[in-house]
Design a protein around this motif. Structure first.
Motif, PDB file in Angstrom:
ATOM      1  N   SER A  26     -19.815  -5.564  -3.125  1.00 16.98           N
ATOM      2  CA  SER A  26     -20.956  -6.115  -2.405  1.00 16.98           C
ATOM      3  C   SER A  26     -20.490  -6.991  -1.249  1.00 16.98           C
ATOM      4  N   TRP A  30     -21.409  -6.195   2.799  1.00  8.83           N
ATOM      5  CA  TRP A  30     -22.007  -7.120   3.763  1.00  8.83           C
ATOM      6  C   TRP A  30     -21.051  -7.377   4.925  1.00  8.83           C
ATOM      7  N   TYR A 160     -27.079  -9.903  -3.402  1.00 11.80           N
ATOM      8  CA  TYR A 160     -27.554 -10.694  -2.264  1.00 11.80           C
ATOM      9  C   TYR A 160     -26.775 -12.000  -2.089  1.00 11.80           C
ATOM     10  N   THR A 162     -23.606 -12.502  -2.178  1.00 11.70           N
ATOM     11  CA  THR A 162     -22.354 -12.372  -1.429  1.00 11.70           C
ATOM     12  C   THR A 162     -22.576 -12.269   0.083  1.00 11.70           C
ATOM     13  N   ALA A 163     -23.838 -12.091   0.520  1.00  9.34           N
ATOM     14  CA  ALA A 163     -24.113 -11.966   1.960  1.00  9.34           C
ATOM     15  C   ALA A 163     -23.689 -13.206   2.744  1.00  9.34           C
ATOM     16  N   GLY A 281     -25.541 -15.240   8.156  1.00 12.01           N
ATOM     17  CA  GLY A 281     -25.498 -15.949   6.883  1.00 12.01           C
ATOM     18  C   GLY A 281     -26.668 -16.891   6.700  1.00 12.01           C
ATOM     19  N   PHE A 284     -29.692 -15.530   4.728  1.00 10.67           N
ATOM     20  CA  PHE A 284     -29.563 -15.412   3.280  1.00 10.67           C
ATOM     21  C   PHE A 284     -29.458 -16.773   2.597  1.00 10.67           C
TER      22      PHE A 284
END
Length: 680
Positions: A26, A30, A160, A162-163, A281, A284
Motif C-alpha cells: 500500500s 501511494w 489509507y 499509508t498515504a 499528504g 489524507f
C-alpha cells in the motif's frame, strides 16, 4: 477465575505476515501515484500549462482504466492459480515494471519516457487485478470468522493510513534532491526505486508465508456495470440511502477534481515536488482527523445534518483553495477539506450500514464503491483536458494582477458541485426541521443539544412505549404501570389506537385484516385523528392533574409505520402529528427493540392488518425506530427485546427512577411536587 481475553488478530503469525506485505504494498502504491504524476508534469514542456495538464491526466486514466474494464476478467482468471504463487509473481512483475520506468526516465528522451510511463502504468494496474482478489480471498482462510471484522479494519487502516506516509517520504526525497542540486525528475525516480523495493519486500514476505490454500472457492467479482445496475435497484427505493449515496458520490467527484489538477496547481503556485507531496499528504491527514475527531467534537449535532454540512463546507473550502494563490494557506485549507470529506464519508458509511437490510448491505456497498471508481475515473479524465482547454489567463487592473488558469476553473467547478450536493443533502435528509441550523451547530460546538423553546412546566409525567409487532411493549407498559402504582403514583395507562370512543371505532377500521384497500395516506390521517382525540381527552388532562401517563404507542409509531413502512414522506407525517398533538412530546420513550422475525413468531391467533404485512415492511419499521432513537438519545431508552421479561422491566425501572420526583411518595401520602418539564 477471570476470563482470558481473546488474542488480537495480529497475534496470528500468518495473518501478521500477510498484513505486513499489504502495508508495504500500500505504501508503494501511494508512492507510485505521487511519483508518476510528478514525473509526468516534469517531463512535459516547461511552462506549457496545457501540456502538463494532459500529461498528468494521462497517468490517472492509465491507473484507473484497467480496474474498470478488466476487473471481473482478471478475478475469474486468478481463481485458477495458486494464490501465494499468484501474489508472489504479481509482486515480482510490479517490481520489474516500476524499476523499468525509473531506468527509462533516466536514460531515454522525455517523449519516450512519458510513453513508457503510460504503458508500464497500465501493465502495473493489470497485475494489481490479480494481486488484490487473491489477497482478499486469502484473509478469511488465515483468521477465524470472529476476528474477520477486526482483520478488515486493519486492512482498511493500511490501505489509507499509508498515504500520508508516502506523501511525506516523497516530499523528503524531493527536498534532498533540491538541496543536492539534482534534476527535477530525480526525486520521482528515487521514489520509484523505493516503490519497487516495497514490492520486492512484499514478494519475500508472501513467499515465506505458509497456510495459504491453493484455491478455496471463487474469488471473481461481477462487472462494475452489473454492480452499479443491480445496486441502484436496491438503493433507489430508499429515500435516505439514495440521498447519502448521491452526497458521497458528489463529495467523491469534488475530491477527484483536486486529485486530477493538484500537480499542475502546485506548479502554478511555484511549488516543486516537495510541495506536491505535502499537499497530497494533507488531504489524507485531514481525512483521518475528520473521521476520528469530527464526530466527537460535534456529538450533539444530528448525523444527517452533519453529513450535508460537511459536504457543503468542503465545497466552499475547495472554492477558496482555487482562488487563493498562497501555497501555505492552500495546504492548510487542504487539511480542512480532507477533514470535511472524512466526516462525510464515515457518516455516510455508518448510516447506510444502519438503513440497509443485512441481505443487501454487501451489494449496496459494492455498488457504492464501484460507482465511486467510475465517478473518480470520469472526473480525473475530464479535469485535466478541461484545464488544458481553458489554459491560463492574466487579469490586470492597474497595479493589481491575478492569474486564473484551468486548474483554478476545475477546482471552482468541483467546489460548486460539492456545495450544491451538500445543500441538497441538508434539505433532503434534515431530521430537525424547524430548528435553525446555526443555533443547532453552535449548541453542538458547546457540547449541548439545542432546544427550540423552553419546555412548559406541568405536574405530570409522560412515558411512551414503542416497538414492533410482538416486541413486548404492551406487556412492559402494563408492568411499569403496576410498579408505578405500587410506588404511590396516580397512573393513567392508555394505548393507541383506541383509547377513546372515537378511537375505538378508528381502531376497528385500522386493524381490520379485511380492510385491504385502505391507502397509506388515509391510514396516516386516521392514526393522527385518533391521536388528536387521545391527547385532547386522555393524555393532556391527566398530565395537568399531575398523573403519570403510560402510553402503549405514540407519534413515533406513525413515523416508523407510515413514514418508513408505507414509504410516506417522513416530514409530512411529522407535521400532521405535530399539529394533531399540539407538539406534545413524551418525557421518555422506551423502545423495545426486537428483531421482526422474533416478534412475529410470538404473536398468537389471527394476524391483524398491520401484523400480516411482509417481513420487509417490519424490517423498515424497526430500522426507523432505531434511527429515531439515535437522533434523540436523551429522550429514548432502547432495550433489547430478546432479554428475559424481568431483565427488561428492571432496566426500564432504573431509567424511569432518574426522572421521577424525589423523594418518591409513599402509597399512603398524597403526590406533591412538580414533575419534570414537558415539551409542547
Amino acid at each position: 477465575m477471570t476470563a482470558r481475553r481473546p488474542a488480537h488478530v495480529l497475534a496470528n503469525a500468518p495473518f501478521r505476515r500477510l498484513w505486513l506485505a499489504m502495508s508495504v504494498c500500500s505504501l508503494g502504491d501511494w508512492l507510485n501515484i505521487v511519483a508518476l504524476t510528478a514525473l509526468a508534469g516534469n517531463l512535459a514542456r516547461p511552462g506549457d500549462f496545457r501540456a502538463q495538464s494532459l500529461a498528468v491526466g494521462g497517468v490517472f486514466v492509465a491507473k484507473m482504466l484497467p480496474a474498470i474494464l478488466l476487473g471481473p476478467l482478471a478475478g475469474a482468471f486468478a481463481d485458477r492459480f495458486d494464490r501465494r504463487l499468484c501474489m508472489v509473481v504479481a509482486d515480482l512483475s510490479r517490481f520489474a515494471l516500476v524499476i523499468s520506468i525509473a531506468a527509462v526516465v533516466w536514460l531515454a528522451p522525455n517523449d519516450v519516457a512519458y510513453r513508457w510511463i503510460i504503458a508500464a502504468t497500465l501493465l502495473v494496474e493489470c497485475v494489481n487485478l490479480f494481486w488484490v482478489p487473491a489477497k482478499d480471498a486469502t484473509v478469511p482462510n488465515l483468521v477465524p470468522k470472529e476476528r474477520l471484522e477486526q482483520a478488515n479494519q486493519l486492512n482498511l487502516l493500511v490501505t489509507y493510513g499509508t498515504a500520508p506516509l508516502a506523501a511525506a517520504l516523497f516530499a523528503a526525497l524531493s527536498v534532498v534532491v533540491d538541496l543536492l542540486g539534482g534534476r527535477p525528475w530525480l526525486s520521482g525516480c528515487l521514489a520509484l526505486v523505493v516503490n519497487a523495493g516495497a514490492f520486492l519486500v512484499s514478494a519475500a514476505l508472501i513467499f515465506t508465508l505458509k497456510g495459504i490454500p491453493r484455491r478455496n472457492g471463487a474469488i471473481s467479482t461481477p462487472s462494475v456495470v452489473k454492480q452499479i445496475v443491480e445496486g441502484w435497484r436496491f438503493v433507489g427505493g430508499n429515500r435516505l440511502v439514495r440521498g447519502l449515496v448521491i452526497g458521497m458520490l458528489g463529495a467523491f467527484a469534488a475530491g477527484g477534481a483536486v486529485i486530477g489538477v493538484a500537480r499542475i496547481y502546485v506548479t502554478a503556485l511555484r511549488g516543486g515536488d516537495a510541495a506536491y507531496g505535502v499537499m497530497f499528504g494533507a488531504v489524507f491527514v485531514g481525512m483521518a482527523a475528520g473521521m476520528f475527531f469530527g464526530l466527537r467534537l460535534l456529538r450533539g449535532l444530528s448525523r444527517r445534518r452533519l453529513f450535508g454540512l460537511a459536504i457543503t463546507v468542503a465545497g466552499l473550502v475547495l472554492i477558496a483553495i482555487a482562488l487563493i494563490h498562497d501555497l501555505v494557506f492552500v495546504v492548510m485549507l487542504t487539511v480542512l477539506l480532507g477533514a470535511c470529506a472524512g466526516i462525510a464519508w464515515i457518516i455516510g458509511y455508518t448510516l447506510i450500514g444502519l438503513e440497509v437490510e443485512d441481505a443487501i448491505r454487501g451489494r449496496t456497498f459494492a455498488f457504492l464503491q464501484s460507482t465511486a471508481r467510475v465517478v473518480l475515473l470520469f472526473v480525473v479524465a475530464v479535469a485535466n483536458p478541461v484545464a488544458a482547454l481553458f489554459g491560463s489567463h492574466m487579469v490586470r487592473a492597474g497595479a493589481f494582477s491575478y492569474t486564473f488558469d484551468g486548474s483554478n476553473l476545475v477546482l471552482v467547478i468541483g467546489g460548486v458541485l460539492a456545495a450544491v450536493v451538500g445543500v441538497l443533502g441538508l434539505w433532503h435528509m434534515d431530521d430537525r426541521k424547524g430548528v435553525p441550523l446555526t443555533a443547532d451547530l453552535l449548541a453542538a460546538v458547546r457540547g449541548e443539544s439545542f432546544t427550540p423553546e423552553p419546555p412548559e412546566e406541568v405536574p405530570g409525567l409522560f412515558i411512551a412505549f414503542e416497538g414492533g409487532e410482538g416486541s413486548g411493549k404492551t406487556t412492559q407498559s402494563r408492568m411499569i404501570a403496576i410498579w408505578l402504582r405500587d410506588q404511590g403514583y396516580d397512573v393513567v395507562q392508555t394505548r393507541e389506537p383506541g383509547a377513546t370512543k372515537a378511537g375505538m371505532r378508528l381502531r376497528a377500521i385500522l386493524l381490520d385484516a379485511a380492510e385491504k384497500g385502505l391507502s397509506a395516506r388515509a391510514e396516516a390521517l386516521m392514526y393522527a385523528a385518533d391521536r388528536a382525540e387521545h391527547v385532547e381527552k386522555v393524555i393532556r388532562p391527566a398530565l395537568h392533574r399531575g398523573s403519570v401517563v403510560v402510553s402503549d404507542r405514540y407519534v413515533d409509531s406513525s413515523l416508523a409505520y407510515q413514514g418508513a413502512g408505507r414509504a410516506l414522506d417522513p416530514e409530512d407525517v411529522s407535521k400532521v402529528n405535530a399539529w394533531a398533538t399540539g407538539g406534545l412530546v413524551p418525557h421518555l420513550t422506551v423502545l423495545i427493540d426486537t428483531p421482526p422475525e422474533v416478534g412475529l413468531r410470538r404473536l398468537g391467533g389471527a394476524a391483524d392488518r398491520i401484523e400480516s404485512e411482509p417481513l420487509e415492511f417490519h424490517e423498515r419499521v424497526r430500522k426507523e425506530f432505531r434511527a429515531l432513537a439515535a437522533a434523540s438519545p436523551d429522550r429514548y431508552l432502547v432495550v433489547d427485546g430478546t432479554l428475559a421479561q424481568e431483565e427488561i422491566t428492571r432496566l426500564i425501572q432504573d431509567r424511569i427512577r432518574e426522572i421521577l420526583p424525589d423523594p418518591v411518595p409513599r402509597e399512603a401520602e398524597d403526590i406533591t411536587g412538580t414533575m419534570p418539564a414537558i415539551r409542547e
